[in-house]
Design an enzyme around this catalytic site. Structure first.
Site, PDB file in Angstrom:
ATOM      1  N   GLY A   8       0.941  -1.260   0.032  1.00  0.00           N
ATOM      2  CA  GLY A   8       0.004   0.138  -0.319  1.00  0.00           C
ATOM      3  C   GLY A   8       0.661   1.477  -0.012  1.00  0.00           C
ATOM      4  O   GLY A   8       0.976   1.628   0.840  1.00  0.00           O
ATOM      5  N   ALA A   9       1.410   1.070  -0.897  1.00  0.00           N
ATOM      6  CA  ALA A   9       2.721   2.403  -0.419  1.00  0.00           C
ATOM      7  C   ALA A   9       1.910   3.681  -1.732  1.00  0.00           C
ATOM      8  O   ALA A   9       3.190   4.573  -1.182  1.00  0.00           O
ATOM      9  CB  ALA A   9       4.147   2.050  -1.245  1.00  0.00           C
ATOM     10  N   GLY A  12      -0.853   8.004   1.279  1.00  0.00           N
ATOM     11  CA  GLY A  12      -1.185   7.871   3.416  1.00  0.00           C
ATOM     12  C   GLY A  12       0.029   7.324   3.271  1.00  0.00           C
ATOM     13  O   GLY A  12       0.957   7.506   3.689  1.00  0.00           O
ATOM     14  N   GLY A  14       1.698   4.541   3.971  1.00  0.00           N
ATOM     15  CA  GLY A  14       2.565   3.805   2.438  1.00  0.00           C
ATOM     16  C   GLY A  14       3.448   4.881   2.079  1.00  0.00           C
ATOM     17  O   GLY A  14       4.615   4.477   2.060  1.00  0.00           O
ATOM     18  N   SER A 138      -4.992  -1.045  14.161  1.00  0.00           N
ATOM     19  CA  SER A 138      -6.074  -0.467  14.384  1.00  0.00           C
ATOM     20  C   SER A 138      -6.617  -0.599  16.019  1.00  0.00           C
ATOM     21  O   SER A 138      -6.144  -1.648  17.031  1.00  0.00           O
ATOM     22  CB  SER A 138      -7.181  -0.470  13.927  1.00  0.00           C
ATOM     23  OG  SER A 138      -7.885   0.502  14.550  1.00  0.00           O
ATOM     24  N   TYR A 161     -14.070  -4.208   9.570  1.00  0.00           N
ATOM     25  CA  TYR A 161     -12.384  -3.535   9.836  1.00  0.00           C
ATOM     26  C   TYR A 161     -11.996  -3.783  11.289  1.00  0.00           C
ATOM     27  O   TYR A 161     -10.802  -4.517  11.862  1.00  0.00           O
ATOM     28  CB  TYR A 161     -12.845  -2.264   9.887  1.00  0.00           C
ATOM     29  CG  TYR A 161     -11.499  -1.417  10.203  1.00  0.00           C
ATOM     30  CD1 TYR A 161     -10.294  -1.105   8.660  1.00  0.00           C
ATOM     31  CD2 TYR A 161     -11.850  -1.157  11.479  1.00  0.00           C
ATOM     32  CE1 TYR A 161      -8.917  -0.565   9.220  1.00  0.00           C
ATOM     33  CE2 TYR A 161     -10.138  -0.297  11.579  1.00  0.00           C
ATOM     34  CZ  TYR A 161      -9.297  -0.579  10.488  1.00  0.00           C
ATOM     35  OH  TYR A 161      -8.315   0.991  10.789  1.00  0.00           O
TER      36      TYR A 161
END
Length: 263
Positions: A8-9, A12, A14, A138, A161
């Site tokens: 996920g780079a 955000g 990442g 989280s 989630y």
């Protein structure tokens, strides 16, 4: 020069980590789902002291996770750090979604994908020991209904989630125990609360903190001494996950459910 894989780079935390790590001379293996965004990131960081290598894969597909691990292993003899950053938040997509493998989407991307990717890359992490696995979790965690992992009976994006993040924390502690003798540190971190990201805005929440806040907390854990392992962090502070994440019975059931899901 360390070799660091960040999932996920392209957005955000990442993206923030990719820029910071390339800026200090590391080799960053930047994963993303969108080839165009990855190419743009590589071009942006072309003049950085470090190198950025793009890897495209959809982590909702277990076949693509396996392919990603195979490409990384073929290209690199060692992996110093794996940052499991990619995830699906509580907002979009709305409603219950199953992956092509038949798993609930958030459980698949936020939990099953990191487990499978890490397992497949353990030989490269062992080759770099002392190495690190950083799992971005989280504080939002909820107990798992093992009788209904696809959440067919009762569903909300927030519940899905939070269940995936409980699973991630519990697995992180299990893996830390397993890999302690291999000198591979495994930790789970809540980078910051409601960072200014698309994930947070998609959930309809006004941001409370910045991407930099979360990114720096993760960076501190990437750079932590190798004996820091099996911990849960809230930002830069040691904290505690949901009680269920430490429950031996929950962890045993999770191991069995995970093995069945990844067959």
């Amino acid at each position: 020069m360390a070799t660091i894989l960040i999932t996920g780079a392209t957005a955000g935390v990442g993206r923030y980590l990719t820029r910071r790590l390339a800026g200090r001379g590391e080799t960053v293996l930047a994963h993303g789902r969108d080839a165009a965004k990855l190419d743009a990131l590589v071009k942006e960081l072309d003049g950085a002291p470090g190198r950025v290598r793009p890897y495209v894969a959809d982590l909702a597909s277990l076949a693509e996770v396996r392919d990603l691990a195979g490409r990384v292993a073929a290209d690199h003899d060692r992996l110093d750090v794996l940052v499991n950053n990619a995830g699906v938040g509580s907002g979009r997509p709305e409603g219950r979604t199953l992956t092509r493998d038949g798993h609930e989407l958030r459980f698949a991307v936020n939990y099953l994908a990191p487990v499978l990717l890490t397992r497949l890359l353990l030989p490269r992490l062992r080759a770099a020991a002392p190495a690190r696995v950083v799992n971005e979790g989280s504080l939002g965690q909820e107990e798992i209904d093992f009788a209904d992992l696809t959440m067919a009976r009762r569903y909300s994006g927030t519940m899905a989630y939070c269940r995936s993040k409980l699973a991630l924390a519990a697995w992180s502690f299990d893996l830390a125990d397993e890999l302690r003798a291999d000198r591979i540190a495994v930790n789970c971190i809540h980078p910051a609360t409601y960072m200014d990201t698309d994930m947070v805005r998609d959930a309809g929440v006004a941001p409370w903190s910045t991407v930099e806040d979360g990114g720096e907390a993760v960076l501190q854990l990437i750079d932590a001494p190798p004996d820091v392992t099996g911990e849960f962090f809230d930002g830069a502070r040691r904290s505690r996950a949901h009680d269920a994440a430490y429950d031996p019975g929950v962890r045993s059931r999770l191991r069995a459910a995970t093995a069945a899901a990844l067959e």
